[in-house]
Scaffold this motif. Sequence first.
Motif, PDB file in Angstrom:
ATOM      1  N   THR A  59      18.813  -8.515  22.321  1.00 41.14           N
ATOM      2  CA  THR A  59      19.818  -9.561  22.100  1.00 41.14           C
ATOM      3  C   THR A  59      19.225 -10.886  22.589  1.00 41.14           C
ATOM      4  O   THR A  59      19.489 -11.323  23.716  1.00 41.14           O
ATOM      5  CB  THR A  59      21.129  -9.249  22.849  1.00 41.14           C
ATOM      6  OG1 THR A  59      21.513  -7.890  22.612  1.00 41.14           O
ATOM      7  CG2 THR A  59      22.244 -10.174  22.378  1.00 41.14           C
ATOM      8  N   PRO A  60      18.411 -11.537  21.760  1.00 42.48           N
ATOM      9  CA  PRO A  60      17.724 -12.755  22.202  1.00 42.48           C
ATOM     10  C   PRO A  60      18.666 -13.873  22.649  1.00 42.48           C
ATOM     11  O   PRO A  60      18.271 -14.720  23.455  1.00 42.48           O
ATOM     12  CB  PRO A  60      16.923 -13.173  20.961  1.00 42.48           C
ATOM     13  CG  PRO A  60      16.759 -11.911  20.171  1.00 42.48           C
ATOM     14  CD  PRO A  60      18.003 -11.132  20.402  1.00 42.48           C
ATOM     15  N   SER A  61      19.885 -13.861  22.183  1.00 41.72           N
ATOM     16  CA  SER A  61      20.802 -14.949  22.527  1.00 41.72           C
ATOM     17  C   SER A  61      21.211 -14.930  24.004  1.00 41.72           C
ATOM     18  O   SER A  61      21.705 -15.945  24.511  1.00 41.72           O
ATOM     19  CB  SER A  61      22.055 -14.871  21.650  1.00 41.72           C
ATOM     20  OG  SER A  61      22.717 -13.633  21.827  1.00 41.72           O
ATOM     21  N   VAL A  62      21.024 -13.817  24.677  1.00 44.29           N
ATOM     22  CA  VAL A  62      21.417 -13.728  26.090  1.00 44.29           C
ATOM     23  C   VAL A  62      20.206 -13.428  26.976  1.00 44.29           C
ATOM     24  O   VAL A  62      20.350 -12.897  28.072  1.00 44.29           O
ATOM     25  CB  VAL A  62      22.507 -12.660  26.300  1.00 44.29           C
ATOM     26  CG1 VAL A  62      23.793 -13.047  25.590  1.00 44.29           C
ATOM     27  CG2 VAL A  62      22.040 -11.280  25.832  1.00 44.29           C
ATOM     28  N   ARG A  63      19.025 -13.793  26.545  1.00 41.40           N
ATOM     29  CA  ARG A  63      17.814 -13.477  27.301  1.00 41.40           C
ATOM     30  C   ARG A  63      17.783 -14.230  28.631  1.00 41.40           C
ATOM     31  O   ARG A  63      18.232 -15.369  28.740  1.00 41.40           O
ATOM     32  CB  ARG A  63      16.566 -13.809  26.476  1.00 41.40           C
ATOM     33  CG  ARG A  63      16.409 -15.265  26.114  1.00 41.40           C
ATOM     34  CD  ARG A  63      15.290 -15.468  25.086  1.00 41.40           C
ATOM     35  NE  ARG A  63      14.025 -14.992  25.568  1.00 41.40           N
ATOM     36  CZ  ARG A  63      13.129 -15.755  26.191  1.00 41.40           C
ATOM     37  NH1 ARG A  63      13.393 -17.043  26.394  1.00 41.40           N
ATOM     38  NH2 ARG A  63      11.988 -15.249  26.587  1.00 41.40           N
ATOM     39  N   LYS A  65      19.474 -13.964  31.346  1.00 38.97           N
ATOM     40  CA  LYS A  65      20.742 -14.368  31.941  1.00 38.97           C
ATOM     41  C   LYS A  65      20.807 -13.921  33.409  1.00 38.97           C
ATOM     42  O   LYS A  65      20.352 -12.839  33.746  1.00 38.97           O
ATOM     43  CB  LYS A  65      21.914 -13.748  31.170  1.00 38.97           C
ATOM     44  CG  LYS A  65      22.151 -14.355  29.801  1.00 38.97           C
ATOM     45  CD  LYS A  65      22.781 -15.736  29.939  1.00 38.97           C
ATOM     46  CE  LYS A  65      23.156 -16.295  28.580  1.00 38.97           C
ATOM     47  NZ  LYS A  65      23.758 -17.637  28.684  1.00 38.97           N
ATOM     48  N   THR A  75      19.859 -10.074  32.533  1.00 35.99           N
ATOM     49  CA  THR A  75      19.152  -9.543  31.371  1.00 35.99           C
ATOM     50  C   THR A  75      17.673  -9.879  31.480  1.00 35.99           C
ATOM     51  O   THR A  75      17.266 -10.764  32.243  1.00 35.99           O
ATOM     52  CB  THR A  75      19.713 -10.121  30.065  1.00 35.99           C
ATOM     53  OG1 THR A  75      19.566 -11.552  30.081  1.00 35.99           O
ATOM     54  CG2 THR A  75      21.182  -9.774  29.891  1.00 35.99           C
ATOM     55  N   GLY A  79      16.787  -9.955  26.256  1.00 39.58           N
ATOM     56  CA  GLY A  79      18.241  -9.885  26.226  1.00 39.58           C
ATOM     57  C   GLY A  79      18.807  -8.507  26.491  1.00 39.58           C
ATOM     58  O   GLY A  79      19.988  -8.259  26.224  1.00 39.58           O
TER      59      GLY A  79
END
Length: 296
Positions: A59-63, A65, A75, A79
Amino acid sequence: MTGQTTTVAPRETISPFAKVRDIVLSSPIVMVATALLAIIVLAAIFAPWIVPHDPVRLTPSVRLKPPNEEYWLGTDAFGRDLFSRIITGGRISLVIGVGAAIAAVAAGLLLGLLAGYIRWMDALLMRMVDGLMAIPNVLLAIAIVSLWGASLWTVLFAITIPEVPRVVRLVRSVVLSAREEPYVEAAIAAGSSTWLIMRRHLVPNTVAPLIIQGTYICASAILTEAILSFLGAGINPETPSWGNIMAEGRIYFQINPGIVLWPGLVVSVAILSINLLGDAVRDALDPRMAQRGIDR
């Protein structure tokens, strides 16, 4: 003068399990270590049902975190939920640890019996053992993995081989002492076969030291697997293990130190707990420790 007969009450026989339990319950440190190890093992066994996220889903959008309500430990660079990966990675690391301990003890027991009881095999086997012990564990494991390729079975084999010589030397020393006992000489004089003598008279003497040695091998194997994976010589990088998680996160350590620190902490707790439990088992099964308790 009338003689008086003193009756001595028979000493109650305590099972080894009860001895280990008593030692664990009597030491707060060992009790905490045992509880932590039980939590780690149970979490690894039931990982598919307790992890909040898919440990391999990208899930690259939440890498990268930081820890939050959804991702308890944050993360990684792709992600993936770090908490889910650590719990799932424990399955691989613990399987390698327990598998290496069982395989090393089994192979070392057989070779140690042969070296200790059959005199003409002693020199041959012990020179081979000395040669293996001259090679550092990690270097030998890296060489084996490099030749055969990275996989779970290759890593397990590569970690087991360096541990076998230590078990062989332990069993050999026990057998060399036990074979001079009168009951073994009586069995030989009665015409008992070699394998019957080994199984009935020699193997029982090796059980206690092998259980203790097995706990140390398990802890060492977990650490070696983490080292191999961290160096890129472990199992497939796509497979989550504690070493792989740390290896992937070392590049981003300054951005998110937890990627390396959290799995490293779990590895440290697991190894320390196994060693403390092994010490408790040693204290329970070692006759000298038991004698000290009687003397007190």
